[in-house]
Scaffold this active site. Structure first.
Site, PDB file in Angstrom:
ATOM      1  N   SER A 129      -1.546  -6.405 -37.063  1.00 32.38           N
ATOM      2  CA  SER A 129      -0.991  -7.271 -38.325  1.00 32.38           C
ATOM      3  C   SER A 129      -1.619  -8.210 -39.349  1.00 32.38           C
ATOM      4  O   SER A 129      -3.535  -8.649 -39.111  1.00 32.38           O
ATOM      5  CB  SER A 129      -0.447  -7.641 -37.488  1.00 32.38           C
ATOM      6  OG  SER A 129       0.582  -9.617 -38.614  1.00 32.38           O
ATOM      7  N   TYR A 140      -0.595 -15.396 -30.753  1.00 31.47           N
ATOM      8  CA  TYR A 140      -0.312 -13.608 -32.483  1.00 31.47           C
ATOM      9  C   TYR A 140      -1.288 -13.439 -32.569  1.00 31.47           C
ATOM     10  O   TYR A 140      -1.620 -12.385 -33.055  1.00 31.47           O
ATOM     11  CB  TYR A 140       1.100 -13.883 -32.742  1.00 31.47           C
ATOM     12  CG  TYR A 140       1.405 -12.569 -33.735  1.00 31.47           C
ATOM     13  CD1 TYR A 140       2.462 -12.146 -33.601  1.00 31.47           C
ATOM     14  CD2 TYR A 140       1.075 -12.881 -35.232  1.00 31.47           C
ATOM     15  CE1 TYR A 140       2.507 -10.679 -33.598  1.00 31.47           C
ATOM     16  CE2 TYR A 140       2.022 -11.801 -35.996  1.00 31.47           C
ATOM     17  CZ  TYR A 140       2.894 -10.684 -35.008  1.00 31.47           C
ATOM     18  OH  TYR A 140       2.535  -9.649 -35.724  1.00 31.47           O
TER      19      TYR A 140
END
Length: 263
Positions: free
Chosen positions: A144, A157
């Protein structure tokens, strides 16, 4: 119609029941590959059926070693082999660092990091010489843009997605050194206005980090040289390149597909 020809290839996509995972699965099928949707959600079976005859659903808990073994075996049995593994399944739980719930952090570590580790383990074991689907192939891990920027509210995350980059590079080196014939790469998608992206915008607004979800989205766009959010097709097209022979000499790479946000 896809510009890539994956006719005869056999692919497994984790988290393929929704979001970007479903988009990847549909693109792979559209390019001629047989696709296994590997997911815990029952909708995964619906997606596999919707792809048409010859596709497959494999129930998979990405955090469980035995579940991976069973999913790989059922896919190889269904298709007669395996050429592409997409480690896409992921979980994001928004929180300020001062308020992190250890249970939430563990969930993200288990799904995002351990899930990718096990996908690499079983994908490489299957596709290496002597494996159930020997003949080599390609593994694509989904990281990501969160791994490359300091965006508030997503610390754990972000850390898990940074780990995926390191895992990718080591796996590519091991595969090469041991003659497995499996390329390993990863992609870094930017923010996409799907359910997960909208959820993040709402969450950071509720935490008081932005005045509204719209302000959060505007901040992301402002940080992006391309001047817009990504679209699912933007991300999928990049993944398809890595899945195809056109990327045959791309190995151990991290492809940023984020409009320049993480440069």
């Amino acid at each position: 119609m896809s510009i890539y020809d994956l006719t005869g290839r056999r692919a497994l996509v984790t988290g393929g029941a929704q979001g970007l995972g479903e988009s990847y699965a549909r693109a792979l099928a559209g390019a001629g590959a047989k696709v296994a949707i590997a997911d815990l959600q029952e909708r995964g079976a619906e997606v596999a059926s919707d792809l048409g005859e010859g596709h497959h659903f494999a129930e998979l808990d990405v955090t469980d070693d035995a579940s991976w073994q069973a999913a790989i075996e059922s896919t190889v049995n269904a298709f007669g082999g395996l050429d592409i593994v997409i480690n896409n399944a992921g979980l994001e739980i928004t929180s300020l660092i001062t308020d992190i719930d250890p249970a939430d952090a563990k969930k993200m570590l288990d799904v995002n990091v351990l899930g990718t580790v096990l996908g690499l383990k079983h994908g490489l074991r299957a596709m290496r010489p002597g494996g159930a689907a020997e003949g080599g192939g390609t593994i694509i891990n989904v990281a990501s843009v969160a791994a490359t920027i300091a965006f508030p509210g997503i610390s754990v995350y972000s850390a898990t997605k940074s780990a995926i980059d390191r895992l990718t590079r080591v796996a590519a080196m091991e595969s090469g050194k041991l003659g497995y014939g499996v390329r390993v790469n990863c992609i870094f998608p930017g923010l996409v206005p799907n359910a997960m992206g909208a959820g993040l915008a709402n969450d950071v607004s509720e935490l008081g980090l932005f005045d509204s979800p719209e302000a959060a989205v505007a901040a992301v766009v402002d940080l992006t040289p391309s001047g817009r959010l990504g679209e699912e097709k933007d991300i999928t097209d990049a993944l398809m390149f890595l899945a195809s022979d056109e990327s045959r000499f791309v190995n151990g790479a991290a492809l940023q597909v984020d409009g320049g946000m993480g440069m």
